[in-house]
Scaffold this active site. Structure first.
Site, PDB file in Angstrom:
ATOM      1  N   LYS A  10       0.830  -1.214   0.000  1.00 39.41           N
ATOM      2  CA  LYS A  10       0.000   0.000   0.000  1.00 39.41           C
ATOM      3  C   LYS A  10       0.867   1.267   0.000  1.00 39.41           C
ATOM      4  O   LYS A  10       0.654   2.179  -0.782  1.00 39.41           O
ATOM      5  CB  LYS A  10      -0.922   0.043   1.239  1.00 39.41           C
ATOM      6  CG  LYS A  10      -1.847  -1.147   1.384  1.00 39.41           C
ATOM      7  CD  LYS A  10      -2.725  -1.023   2.608  1.00 39.41           C
ATOM      8  CE  LYS A  10      -2.006  -1.062   3.943  1.00 39.41           C
ATOM      9  NZ  LYS A  10      -1.297  -2.324   4.244  1.00 39.41           N
TER      10      LYS A  10
ATOM     11  N   ARG B  25      -9.805   1.046   8.412  1.00 40.32           N
ATOM     12  CA  ARG B  25      -9.461  -0.345   8.718  1.00 40.32           C
ATOM     13  C   ARG B  25     -10.548  -1.047   9.499  1.00 40.32           C
ATOM     14  O   ARG B  25     -10.378  -2.212   9.861  1.00 40.32           O
ATOM     15  CB  ARG B  25      -8.213  -0.366   9.580  1.00 40.32           C
ATOM     16  CG  ARG B  25      -6.927  -0.659   8.850  1.00 40.32           C
ATOM     17  CD  ARG B  25      -5.840  -0.407   9.862  1.00 40.32           C
ATOM     18  NE  ARG B  25      -4.681  -1.196   9.675  1.00 40.32           N
ATOM     19  CZ  ARG B  25      -3.568  -0.748   9.088  1.00 40.32           C
ATOM     20  NH1 ARG B  25      -3.521   0.447   8.560  1.00 40.32           N
ATOM     21  NH2 ARG B  25      -2.523  -1.516   9.036  1.00 40.32           N
TER      22      ARG B  25
ATOM     23  N   ARG C 298      11.899  -5.849   4.920  1.00 46.12           N
ATOM     24  CA  ARG C 298      11.536  -4.427   4.779  1.00 46.12           C
ATOM     25  C   ARG C 298      12.434  -3.538   5.649  1.00 46.12           C
ATOM     26  O   ARG C 298      12.751  -3.864   6.780  1.00 46.12           O
ATOM     27  CB  ARG C 298      10.086  -4.187   5.169  1.00 46.12           C
ATOM     28  CG  ARG C 298       9.774  -2.690   5.081  1.00 46.12           C
ATOM     29  CD  ARG C 298       8.349  -2.373   5.010  1.00 46.12           C
ATOM     30  NE  ARG C 298       7.650  -2.756   6.213  1.00 46.12           N
ATOM     31  CZ  ARG C 298       6.386  -2.442   6.419  1.00 46.12           C
ATOM     32  NH1 ARG C 298       5.706  -1.781   5.508  1.00 46.12           N
ATOM     33  NH2 ARG C 298       5.797  -2.819   7.522  1.00 46.12           N
TER      34      ARG C 298
ATOM     35  N   ARG D 152      11.112  -1.876  11.204  1.00 47.22           N
ATOM     36  CA  ARG D 152      10.019  -1.545  12.120  1.00 47.22           C
ATOM     37  C   ARG D 152       9.883  -2.632  13.180  1.00 47.22           C
ATOM     38  O   ARG D 152       9.954  -3.815  12.871  1.00 47.22           O
ATOM     39  CB  ARG D 152       8.701  -1.416  11.331  1.00 47.22           C
ATOM     40  CG  ARG D 152       8.410  -0.001  10.900  1.00 47.22           C
ATOM     41  CD  ARG D 152       7.258   0.126   9.936  1.00 47.22           C
ATOM     42  NE  ARG D 152       6.042  -0.567  10.302  1.00 47.22           N
ATOM     43  CZ  ARG D 152       4.928  -0.561   9.563  1.00 47.22           C
ATOM     44  NH1 ARG D 152       4.889   0.134   8.440  1.00 47.22           N
ATOM     45  NH2 ARG D 152       3.868  -1.228   9.947  1.00 47.22           N
TER      46      ARG D 152
ATOM     47  N   ARG E  76      -0.713  -8.973  13.211  1.00 44.23           N
ATOM     48  CA  ARG E  76      -1.264  -7.962  12.292  1.00 44.23           C
ATOM     49  C   ARG E  76      -2.087  -8.629  11.189  1.00 44.23           C
ATOM     50  O   ARG E  76      -3.133  -8.114  10.785  1.00 44.23           O
ATOM     51  CB  ARG E  76      -0.127  -7.132  11.679  1.00 44.23           C
ATOM     52  CG  ARG E  76       0.432  -6.117  12.665  1.00 44.23           C
ATOM     53  CD  ARG E  76       1.804  -5.620  12.266  1.00 44.23           C
ATOM     54  NE  ARG E  76       1.868  -5.005  10.970  1.00 44.23           N
ATOM     55  CZ  ARG E  76       2.975  -4.891  10.235  1.00 44.23           C
ATOM     56  NH1 ARG E  76       4.122  -5.365  10.687  1.00 44.23           N
ATOM     57  NH2 ARG E  76       2.939  -4.324   9.065  1.00 44.23           N
TER      58      ARG E  76
HETATM   59  P1  AP5 Z   1       4.854  -1.607   1.871  1.00 41.84           P
HETATM   60  O1  AP5 Z   1       4.565  -0.736   0.693  1.00 41.84           O
HETATM   61  O2  AP5 Z   1       5.607  -1.016   3.003  1.00 41.84           O
HETATM   62  O3  AP5 Z   1       3.496  -2.323   2.345  1.00 41.84           O
HETATM   63  P2  AP5 Z   1       2.268  -1.805   3.189  1.00 41.84           P
HETATM   64  O4  AP5 Z   1       1.050  -2.415   2.608  1.00 41.84           O
HETATM   65  O5  AP5 Z   1       2.321  -0.297   3.288  1.00 41.84           O
HETATM   66  O6  AP5 Z   1       2.603  -2.511   4.561  1.00 41.84           O
HETATM   67  P3  AP5 Z   1       2.469  -1.967   6.053  1.00 41.84           P
HETATM   68  O7  AP5 Z   1       3.196  -2.946   6.925  1.00 41.84           O
HETATM   69  O8  AP5 Z   1       2.881  -0.521   6.131  1.00 41.84           O
HETATM   70  O9  AP5 Z   1       0.975  -2.097   6.302  1.00 41.84           O
HETATM   71  P4  AP5 Z   1       0.281  -2.153   7.635  1.00 41.84           P
HETATM   72  O10 AP5 Z   1      -1.093  -1.984   7.176  1.00 41.84           O
HETATM   73  O11 AP5 Z   1       0.535  -3.332   8.463  1.00 41.84           O
HETATM   74  O12 AP5 Z   1       1.023  -1.002   8.499  1.00 41.84           O
HETATM   75  P5  AP5 Z   1       0.660   0.519   8.790  1.00 41.84           P
HETATM   76  O13 AP5 Z   1       1.904   1.291   8.830  1.00 41.84           O
HETATM   77  O14 AP5 Z   1      -0.445   0.970   7.909  1.00 41.84           O
HETATM   78  O15 AP5 Z   1       5.608  -2.905   1.318  1.00 41.84           O
HETATM   79  C1  AP5 Z   1       6.008  -3.921   2.226  1.00 41.84           C
HETATM   80  C2  AP5 Z   1       7.389  -4.460   1.825  1.00 41.84           C
HETATM   81  O16 AP5 Z   1       7.282  -5.167   0.590  1.00 41.84           O
HETATM   82  C3  AP5 Z   1       8.435  -3.362   1.574  1.00 41.84           C
HETATM   83  O17 AP5 Z   1       9.683  -3.872   1.957  1.00 41.84           O
HETATM   84  C4  AP5 Z   1       8.367  -3.138   0.061  1.00 41.84           C
HETATM   85  O18 AP5 Z   1       9.604  -2.655  -0.470  1.00 41.84           O
HETATM   86  C5  AP5 Z   1       8.042  -4.528  -0.437  1.00 41.84           C
HETATM   87  N1  AP5 Z   1       7.173  -4.554  -1.615  1.00 41.84           N
HETATM   88  C6  AP5 Z   1       6.132  -3.721  -1.898  1.00 41.84           C
HETATM   89  N2  AP5 Z   1       5.548  -4.075  -3.050  1.00 41.84           N
HETATM   90  C7  AP5 Z   1       6.216  -5.172  -3.504  1.00 41.84           C
HETATM   91  C8  AP5 Z   1       6.076  -6.017  -4.651  1.00 41.84           C
HETATM   92  N3  AP5 Z   1       5.124  -5.787  -5.570  1.00 41.84           N
HETATM   93  N4  AP5 Z   1       6.925  -7.052  -4.779  1.00 41.84           N
HETATM   94  C9  AP5 Z   1       7.907  -7.275  -3.854  1.00 41.84           C
HETATM   95  N5  AP5 Z   1       8.091  -6.518  -2.756  1.00 41.84           N
HETATM   96  C10 AP5 Z   1       7.248  -5.478  -2.584  1.00 41.84           C
HETATM   97  O19 AP5 Z   1       0.077   0.396  10.272  1.00 41.84           O
HETATM   98  C11 AP5 Z   1       0.920   0.071  11.346  1.00 41.84           C
HETATM   99  C12 AP5 Z   1       0.103  -0.022  12.624  1.00 41.84           C
HETATM  100  O20 AP5 Z   1      -0.496   1.276  12.910  1.00 41.84           O
HETATM  101  C13 AP5 Z   1      -1.073  -0.999  12.589  1.00 41.84           C
HETATM  102  O21 AP5 Z   1      -0.675  -2.325  12.908  1.00 41.84           O
HETATM  103  C14 AP5 Z   1      -1.986  -0.393  13.655  1.00 41.84           C
HETATM  104  O22 AP5 Z   1      -1.516  -0.685  14.946  1.00 41.84           O
HETATM  105  C15 AP5 Z   1      -1.804   1.110  13.438  1.00 41.84           C
HETATM  106  N6  AP5 Z   1      -2.774   1.651  12.473  1.00 41.84           N
HETATM  107  C16 AP5 Z   1      -2.504   2.179  11.245  1.00 41.84           C
HETATM  108  N7  AP5 Z   1      -3.634   2.566  10.633  1.00 41.84           N
HETATM  109  C17 AP5 Z   1      -4.654   2.291  11.495  1.00 41.84           C
HETATM  110  C18 AP5 Z   1      -6.066   2.428  11.407  1.00 41.84           C
HETATM  111  N8  AP5 Z   1      -6.665   2.942  10.322  1.00 41.84           N
HETATM  112  N9  AP5 Z   1      -6.813   2.024  12.474  1.00 41.84           N
HETATM  113  C19 AP5 Z   1      -6.220   1.526  13.590  1.00 41.84           C
HETATM  114  N10 AP5 Z   1      -4.886   1.324  13.718  1.00 41.84           N
HETATM  115  C20 AP5 Z   1      -4.107   1.709  12.675  1.00 41.84           C
HETATM  116 MG    MG Z   2       2.576   1.036   4.891  1.00 45.25          MG
END
Ligand code: AP5
Ligand code: MG
Length: 220
Positions: free
Chosen positions: A18, A93, A132, A165, A176
């Site tokens: 994402k 979410r 990552r 992270r 997660r």
């Molecule tokens: P990346 O682009 O970083 O993936 P992502 O989908 O953004 O993954 P996240 O871990 O950031 O998602 P998340 O939803 O768990 O965490 P968030 O920060 O939102 O890509 C991942 C890896 O793969 C990278 O190394 C990248 O280079 C690689 N990659 C990407 N595309 C690729 C491809 N096509 N092929 C190969 N490799 C690839 O949330 C963190 C925490 O915050 C949550 O757990 C929760 O506690 C809290 N939080 C955030 N939002 C909310 C909400 N709305 N409500 C409640 N709690 C929330």
């Molecule tokens: Mg992300």
């Protein structure tokens, strides 16, 4: 800035790409990426009250409660740079967050343009987590194998230090993923029922996912 504001959601499990795709699409469309995860990490880094409240949930791999999350995102969307639209990465979410988003956009005189659902099989997600690395200053994400930086350990954009992270450790990633299945996956049906959901295959090289997304966005 586009004439009609474009508000898109990137929906998908942890590690589906994402953030990677939102950053690219942000440059393509000229609208900001609004990542709830990045907003939480900024608050934690700056030791704000909100960051202090959110940290324990994030470190466990649980969702931060809706009342904290919704206010934070609503405040971000009310800033002038979001008037032409935004790419929502990681928000909503939960169903209550989705309902509130409809209200927030309607208060801004806008509505949701579409929801890009990025699908990736679970075993691929787990493999991505271990490699990552994130820039400590701008938050850009890299992968040691699939998307390495030009210089080891340093961000290509601002030379910030790359780190892993805390919530990318294997036990937290499993939590997660479970939380995603229970609390976030029902959003697919929510948006399908409203005619807004578009599926994208996230299990292909980053450039190919980006090309598919650009095609889908052009047809919205
Ligand atoms: P990346 O682009 O970083 O993936 P992502 O989908 O953004 O993954 P996240 O871990 O950031 O998602 P998340 O939803 O768990 O965490 P968030 O920060 O939102 O890509 C991942 C890896 O793969 C990278 O190394 C990248 O280079 C690689 N990659 C990407 N595309 C690729 C491809 N096509 N092929 C190969 N490799 C690839 O949330 C963190 C925490 O915050 C949550 O757990 C929760 O506690 C809290 N939080 C955030 N939002 C909310 C909400 N709305 N409500 C409640 N709690 C929330
Ligand atoms: Mg992300």
């Amino acid at each position: 800035m586009p004439e009609t504001p474009i508000y898109l959601i990137l929906l998908g499990p942890p590690m589906s790409g994402k953030g990677t795709q939102a950053a690219r699409l942000s440059r393509l469309l000229g609208v900001p990426q609004v990542s709830s995860g990045d907003l939480f990490r900024d608050n934690i880094k700056n030791q704000t009250e909100l960051g202090r409240k959110a940290k324990a949930y994030i470190d466990r791999g649980d969702l931060v409660p809706d009342e904290i999350t919704i206010g934070m995102v609503a405040q971000r969307l009310s800033q002038p740079d979001c008037a032409g639209g935004a790419l929502l990465d990681g928000f909503p979410r939960t169903i209550p967050q989705a309902e509130e988003l409809d209200q927030i956009l309607s208060d801004l005189g806008a509505s949701l343009t579409g929801v890009l659902s990025v699908g990736v099989p679970e075993n691929v997600l787990v493999d991505r987590a271990s490699g990552r690395r994130i820039c400590r200053s701008c938050g850009k994400s890299y992968h040691l194998t699939f998307n390495p930086p030009e210089r080891e350990g340093l961000c290509d954009v601002d030379e910030g230090e790359l780190y892993q992270r805390k919530d990318d450790l294997p036990e937290t990633v499993r939590q997660r993923l479970a939380v995603y299945q229970q609390q976030t996956s029902p959003l697919s049906k929510y948006y399908l029922d409203r005619g807004l959901l578009r599926e994208v295959n996230g299990d292909q090289p980053i450039e190919d996912v980006a090309a598919d997304i650009a095609r889908v966005v052009n047809q919205l």
